[in-house]
Design an enzyme around this catalytic site. Sequence first.
Site, PDB file in Angstrom:
ATOM      1  CE  LYS A  13      -1.956  -1.241   4.087  1.00 31.79           C
ATOM      2  NZ  LYS A  13      -2.010  -1.783   4.877  1.00 31.79           N
ATOM      3  NE  ARG A  89      -3.680  -1.165   9.897  1.00 32.00           N
ATOM      4  CZ  ARG A  89      -2.657  -0.373   9.370  1.00 32.00           C
ATOM      5  NH1 ARG A  89      -2.938   0.185   9.393  1.00 32.00           N
ATOM      6  NH2 ARG A  89      -1.650  -1.302   9.551  1.00 32.00           N
ATOM      7  NE  ARG A 128       7.298  -3.208   5.942  1.00 28.86           N
ATOM      8  CZ  ARG A 128       5.820  -2.783   5.986  1.00 28.86           C
ATOM      9  NH1 ARG A 128       5.902  -2.602   5.175  1.00 28.86           N
ATOM     10  NH2 ARG A 128       5.567  -2.829   7.481  1.00 28.86           N
ATOM     11  NE  ARG A 160       6.226  -0.717  10.635  1.00 26.56           N
ATOM     12  CZ  ARG A 160       5.704  -0.888   9.531  1.00 26.56           C
ATOM     13  NH1 ARG A 160       5.937  -0.046   8.931  1.00 26.56           N
ATOM     14  NH2 ARG A 160       4.980  -1.529   9.997  1.00 26.56           N
ATOM     15  NE  ARG A 171       2.288  -4.604  11.290  1.00 23.07           N
ATOM     16  CZ  ARG A 171       3.057  -4.615  10.188  1.00 23.07           C
ATOM     17  NH1 ARG A 171       4.450  -5.656  10.705  1.00 23.07           N
ATOM     18  NH2 ARG A 171       2.559  -3.276   9.985  1.00 23.07           N
TER      19      ARG A 171
HETATM   20  P1  AMP Z   1       1.357   0.462   8.740  1.00 27.48           P
HETATM   21  O1  AMP Z   1       2.302   1.794   8.205  1.00 27.48           O
HETATM   22  O2  AMP Z   1       0.124   1.007   8.081  1.00 27.48           O
HETATM   23  O3  AMP Z   1       1.207  -0.903   8.926  1.00 27.48           O
HETATM   24  O4  AMP Z   1       0.984   0.789  10.093  1.00 27.48           O
HETATM   25  C1  AMP Z   1       2.010   0.459  11.811  1.00 27.48           C
HETATM   26  C2  AMP Z   1       1.049   0.366  12.757  1.00 27.48           C
HETATM   27  O5  AMP Z   1       0.409   1.561  12.771  1.00 27.48           O
HETATM   28  C3  AMP Z   1      -0.378  -1.049  13.338  1.00 27.48           C
HETATM   29  O6  AMP Z   1      -0.181  -1.681  13.162  1.00 27.48           O
HETATM   30  C4  AMP Z   1      -0.831   0.078  13.828  1.00 27.48           C
HETATM   31  O7  AMP Z   1      -0.552  -0.328  15.255  1.00 27.48           O
HETATM   32  C5  AMP Z   1      -0.791   1.745  14.229  1.00 27.48           C
HETATM   33  N1  AMP Z   1      -2.218   2.004  12.927  1.00 27.48           N
HETATM   34  C6  AMP Z   1      -1.915   3.198  11.629  1.00 27.48           C
HETATM   35  N2  AMP Z   1      -2.723   2.657  11.276  1.00 27.48           N
HETATM   36  C7  AMP Z   1      -3.551   2.443  11.857  1.00 27.48           C
HETATM   37  C8  AMP Z   1      -5.333   3.275  12.012  1.00 27.48           C
HETATM   38  N3  AMP Z   1      -6.024   3.489  10.743  1.00 27.48           N
HETATM   39  N4  AMP Z   1      -6.056   2.315  12.781  1.00 27.48           N
HETATM   40  C9  AMP Z   1      -5.299   1.841  14.085  1.00 27.48           C
HETATM   41  N5  AMP Z   1      -3.627   1.812  14.394  1.00 27.48           N
HETATM   42  C10 AMP Z   1      -3.138   2.060  13.346  1.00 27.48           C
END
Ligand code: AMP
Length: 214
Positions: A13, A89, A128, A160, A171
Site C-alpha cells: 500500500k 482499518r 523489510r 521495525r 498483525r
Molecule cells: P502501518 O505502517 O500502516 O502498517 O501501521 C503500523 C501500525 O500503526 C499498525 O500496526 C497500528 O498499530 C498503527 N496504525 C496505523 N494506522 C492505523 C489505523 N488506521 N488504526 C489503528 N491503528 C493504526
Amino acid sequence: MRLILLGAPGSGKGTQADILKEKYEMEKLSTGDLLRNEVKARSDLGLNAQSYMDKGALVPDKIMIGILEKKVAQFEASGIGYILDGFPRTEPQAEALLAMLENYNAPLTAALYIEVADNVLIKRLSSRWTCKACLAIYNYPEGLPAGEKCTACGGELYQRDDDKPETIKYRLQVYQEKTAPLIQFFQNKKLLLSVNGCGEVEEVAKRIIEILPG
Ligand code: AMP
C-alpha cells in the site's frame, strides 16, 4: 480524487501510494508513518500509540478518527486530491470517514484493494528494513548486508519491531479480523476496486492505473 488503499500489512500500500501521489499530484497520508513520527518525537500521542504498535495491535478508533478529522479538514481546504494509506482499518473508522466526507460533500472516488497471498506477505514483511531517518523501505530477503545504509538519505536501517516474525503473525490475524471485512463493506457501497498485488512494483502500479477512473 479521494482514494483509500486497503490491503494486508506488506501488500504494498505504502509503495503504491507513493507512486500514485507522484502520478496524480495528490497528497498522501500514511497513518503508520504519522504515528511512527509521533513515537520518534516522543509526543503524548506517540507514547500512547507505541504500546499498541510494538505489539502489532491497532491504535484505538477514537484516537485515529480524531487524527483523520484534522487531516481531512486540511486536505479538503487545500482542494488537492488525496490518498489514505492505512486508514480506515476498522468498520467504525470506515463509517467515520464516510460521514466526514459527506459533511464536505466530497465523495470517495474508490477503495482500492491490493490483494496479496499470505505466504507472500510473510516473506515481504520479514525481509523489510526501514530507514530510521526518512522511513524509506528496503527489502533484503537474505538479511541486511553489513554496513548497508539508506540510499536516499544515508540514514541507519532497522527492522521495525512490528516486522519481527512473532509480531507479523499477530498483525495478519488483526488484519483478518478487523480490516478484511472492509472489503465487503466497500463492495456493498460499490466503491471497491481490486487489483492483484503480486509481482514487481511497476507491474502492480500499471494494473492500478488501468483500473482507476480518469
Ligand atoms: P502501518 O505502517 O500502516 O502498517 O501501521 C503500523 C501500525 O500503526 C499498525 O500496526 C497500528 O498499530 C498503527 N496504525 C496505523 N494506522 C492505523 C489505523 N488506521 N488504526 C489503528 N491503528 C493504526
